[in-house]
Design a protein around this motif. Structure first.
Motif, PDB file in Angstrom:
ATOM      1  N   GLN A 188       0.828  -1.210   0.000  1.00 33.23           N
ATOM      2  CA  GLN A 188       0.000   0.000   0.000  1.00 33.23           C
ATOM      3  C   GLN A 188       0.863   1.261   0.000  1.00 33.23           C
ATOM      4  O   GLN A 188       0.525   2.241  -0.660  1.00 33.23           O
ATOM      5  N   PHE A 212      -3.553   9.111  -3.853  1.00 33.48           N
ATOM      6  CA  PHE A 212      -4.041   8.841  -2.506  1.00 33.48           C
ATOM      7  C   PHE A 212      -5.406   8.165  -2.547  1.00 33.48           C
ATOM      8  O   PHE A 212      -5.958   7.827  -1.522  1.00 33.48           O
ATOM      9  N   GLY A 214      -7.888   5.103  -3.599  1.00 34.53           N
ATOM     10  CA  GLY A 214      -7.867   3.667  -3.927  1.00 34.53           C
ATOM     11  C   GLY A 214      -6.738   2.958  -3.208  1.00 34.53           C
ATOM     12  O   GLY A 214      -5.810   3.587  -2.714  1.00 34.53           O
ATOM     13  N   GLU A 218      -7.575  -3.391  -3.272  1.00 32.17           N
ATOM     14  CA  GLU A 218      -8.895  -3.122  -3.847  1.00 32.17           C
ATOM     15  C   GLU A 218      -8.809  -3.202  -5.373  1.00 32.17           C
ATOM     16  O   GLU A 218      -9.666  -3.803  -6.025  1.00 32.17           O
TER      17      GLU A 218
ATOM     18  N   PHE B 159      -4.733   2.957   4.956  1.00 32.12           N
ATOM     19  CA  PHE B 159      -5.807   2.518   4.060  1.00 32.12           C
ATOM     20  C   PHE B 159      -7.020   3.447   4.167  1.00 32.12           C
ATOM     21  O   PHE B 159      -7.684   3.712   3.173  1.00 32.12           O
ATOM     22  N   GLN B 161      -7.055   6.571   4.618  1.00 32.95           N
ATOM     23  CA  GLN B 161      -6.806   7.796   3.862  1.00 32.95           C
ATOM     24  C   GLN B 161      -6.736   7.534   2.356  1.00 32.95           C
ATOM     25  O   GLN B 161      -6.822   8.462   1.563  1.00 32.95           O
ATOM     26  N   SER B 162      -6.574   6.272   1.964  1.00 30.10           N
ATOM     27  CA  SER B 162      -6.358   5.966   0.550  1.00 30.10           C
ATOM     28  C   SER B 162      -7.630   5.562  -0.188  1.00 30.10           C
ATOM     29  O   SER B 162      -7.725   5.771  -1.378  1.00 30.10           O
ATOM     30  N   THR B 163      -8.560   4.946   0.527  1.00 28.27           N
ATOM     31  CA  THR B 163      -9.723   4.400  -0.179  1.00 28.27           C
ATOM     32  C   THR B 163     -11.012   5.126   0.207  1.00 28.27           C
ATOM     33  O   THR B 163     -11.107   5.725   1.275  1.00 28.27           O
ATOM     34  N   ASN B 164     -12.007   5.037  -0.687  1.00 30.97           N
ATOM     35  CA  ASN B 164     -13.337   5.586  -0.396  1.00 30.97           C
ATOM     36  C   ASN B 164     -14.336   4.482  -0.155  1.00 30.97           C
ATOM     37  O   ASN B 164     -15.513   4.749   0.078  1.00 30.97           O
ATOM     38  N   SER B 165     -13.888   3.243  -0.255  1.00 28.07           N
ATOM     39  CA  SER B 165     -14.810   2.110  -0.164  1.00 28.07           C
ATOM     40  C   SER B 165     -15.049   1.698   1.289  1.00 28.07           C
ATOM     41  O   SER B 165     -14.132   1.249   1.987  1.00 28.07           O
ATOM     42  N   TRP B 168     -14.554  -2.136   1.676  1.00 23.25           N
ATOM     43  CA  TRP B 168     -13.153  -2.522   1.771  1.00 23.25           C
ATOM     44  C   TRP B 168     -12.615  -2.243   3.178  1.00 23.25           C
ATOM     45  O   TRP B 168     -11.936  -3.075   3.773  1.00 23.25           O
ATOM     46  N   LEU B 172     -11.249  -4.901   5.990  1.00 24.10           N
ATOM     47  CA  LEU B 172      -9.908  -4.730   6.573  1.00 24.10           C
ATOM     48  C   LEU B 172      -9.969  -4.700   8.106  1.00 24.10           C
ATOM     49  O   LEU B 172      -9.202  -5.400   8.786  1.00 24.10           O
ATOM     50  N   LEU B 175     -10.697  -8.103   9.414  1.00 23.83           N
ATOM     51  CA  LEU B 175      -9.505  -8.951   9.334  1.00 23.83           C
ATOM     52  C   LEU B 175      -8.582  -8.680  10.528  1.00 23.83           C
ATOM     53  O   LEU B 175      -8.124  -9.619  11.206  1.00 23.83           O
TER      54      LEU B 175
END
Lengths: 231, 258
Positions: A188, A212, A214, A218, B159, B161-165, B168, B172, B175
């Motif tokens: 990541q 930044f 995604g 995923e 994570f 800060q990185s994803t909008n899902s 997901w 995480l 997990l």
């Protein structure tokens, strides 16, 4: 410089002594090895695109290794005693740092080979696309170097872990746990700091804002999902 | 001359058995002098649960173990609030305080709901442990679990800060939670093995109940990751139906053109 061969041989007794006697000097030794080794390799792989990308990748690649070891430091330090390794938080951080430093030194030593590969690869032109053969070949070759160096470094770590653990099984379990956590976070961090070789979307940038958004896993999952549904 | 090395009427000598020290797990609690050292504060308790879990198990059997239990619960609350802050950083704004509060509340409620069944099930298994010892072991489970979650916090933050899902991030966090619970339950099982129980069936049943209650608690206190107009949900749902709906929604979103 004299310490480098001893360090690379990773004789468990010697390294254990170093960790005990000069922990702070040893941290600096590892950090400098990472900066120089991974930095050199980064410079080379970025040079396929242009000079600016080379500088950026030369900074970003050591950052990936250092951020991963710092980000996972606490977790790795907790997992070690839980899985049977008799080390302190500082020692576990140092052990992980050693594996990254060996990886970086190996990558540094492979830099001339990588440079030779890049020199023989057709240059980047306006016709190059993400699916172009030369780009794919370069990605695969350079990633293989990183994977190979990582595996070799971790194999050197195993005898050292055995020295700290009750039995071989504990050492192996800790190594696997550290590998999993470092791979998870490292992927990541690398994803956020991309591109390392080339990005057709625009001029060379250290980190574009779109990066930044995604996550690596995923994207892999979505790609696999689309592939399955296309059949 | 017939020479017989072993005379017929003398049995062969069997070499004397060398005493083998039992593995740490099989030793009686407190046999090692290190385990008898008191645990004066929270920091030592944190250190002990990671490195010397048997020291905690021994101390929980001693008079005045309430202070140790209190320290472990305090560490649990601090750790879950820290991890909750990271969970809330995905949606920011109100979730920055709502997520830590909900996670801390959910964890304590889950423990309170499951504590009676833990004691009864362990007694049915023939365990000699007192209620205070089981409370202590449960506190140790919670402390170890939340400590590990704090270890995962930097990864979760990156994570977030990185994803909008939301799906997901939910996967995480689950997990990480499952890994942390695995180590926490391992501590509980190790402690339980010293209570002279005849079988572990009762404890294993309780573990299933604990995991199910904890997962349902996250649905009962939703949203923890995403946002909502109300602090608590207005509709009652089971976690399987909640997860199913979220996965379906995410699949629809991924199919729709941007």
């Amino acid at each position: 410089m004299q310490a480098l061969p001893v360090f690379l041989r990773a004789d468990p007794s010697t390294v254990r002594q170093w960790i005990a006697d000069w922990p702070s000097q040893f941290v600096w030794f590892c950090v400098v090895s990472i900066l120089l080794g991974a930095g050199c390799y980064g410079l080379v792989i970025g040079s396929w695109r242009d000079e600016l990308q080379a500088v950026y990748t030369g900074i970003k690649l050591p950052m990936v290794l250092l951020l991963t070891s710092v980000g996972n430091g606490l977790l790795n330090g907790m997992l070690a005693p839980l899985l049977g390794l008799n080390v302190t938080l500082r020692q576990s951080f140092l052990l992980v740092l050693i594996s990254f430093a060996v990886t970086a030194v190996l990558l540094g030593s492979l830099s001339p080979v990588a440079l030779f590969v890049i020199w023989n690869t057709p240059p980047l032109t306006g016709l190059t696309r993400l699916w172009s053969v030369e780009y794919g070949f370069l990605q695969l070759t350079l990633a293989t170097f990183v994977a190979g160096a990582g595996i070799a470094a971790n194999m050197r770590l195993l005898p050292l872990l055995r020295k700290f653990s009750r039995d071989a099984r504990s050492a192996r379990n800790v190594l696997l746990a550290w590998l999993a956590t470092n791979l998870f976070l490292g992927s990541q961090v690398a994803w956020v700091l991309r591109p390392f070789i080339w990005d057709p979307a625009g001029p060379s940038q250290f980190i574009g804002r779109q990066y930044f958004k995604g996550s690596f896993f995923e994207t892999v999952f979505n790609a696999a999902w689309r592939l399955i549904h296309s059949f | 001359m017939n020479i017989d090395p072993i005379p017929g009427n003398v049995p062969p000598t069997i070499p004397p058995r060398t005493p083998i020290s039992p593995a740490p797990g099989l030793q009686k609690l407190g046999e090692n002098p290190e385990e008898r050292e008191p645990i004066p504060n929270m920091v030592v308790a944190i250190e002990a649960v990671l490195r010397q879990p048997r020291r905690i198990m021994y101390q929980l059997r001693q008079p005045g173990s309430g202070k140790l239990i209190g320290s472990m619960l305090l560490a649990t609350i601090i750790c879950i609030l820290v991890y909750g802050l990271v969970v809330g950083s995905f949606s920011m704004h109100d979730q920055l305080w709502a997520a830590p509060v909900k996670l801390a509340l959910g964890l304590l409620l889950t423990s309170l709901i499951c504590l009676p069944s833990l004691y009864i099930f362990t007694c049915l298994s023939g365990s000699q442990a007192r209620l205070a010892e089981m409370v202590g072991l449960l506190s140790g489970l919670l402390m170890l679990m939340t400590l590990l979650l704090v270890g995962f916090a930097p990864v979760a933050w990156l994570f977030s800060q990185s994803t909008n899902s939301i799906v997901w991030m939910g996967v995480l966090h689950l997990l990480f939670w499952f890994i942390a619970v695995f180590f926490g339950l391992r501590f509980l099982e190790a402690g339980f093995s010293h209570t002279q129980a005849r079988s572990a069936a009762g404890l294993n049943t309780w573990i299933i109940i604990f995991v199910l209650v904890a997962i349902q608690m996250t649905t009962a206190l939703r949203p923890i990751i995403g946002t909502s107009k109300t602090f608590l949900p207005t509709e009652k749902r089971f976690f399987i139906s909640h997860w199913g709906d979220n996965l379906e929604k995410a699949a629809k979103d991924s199919r729709s053109p941007d």
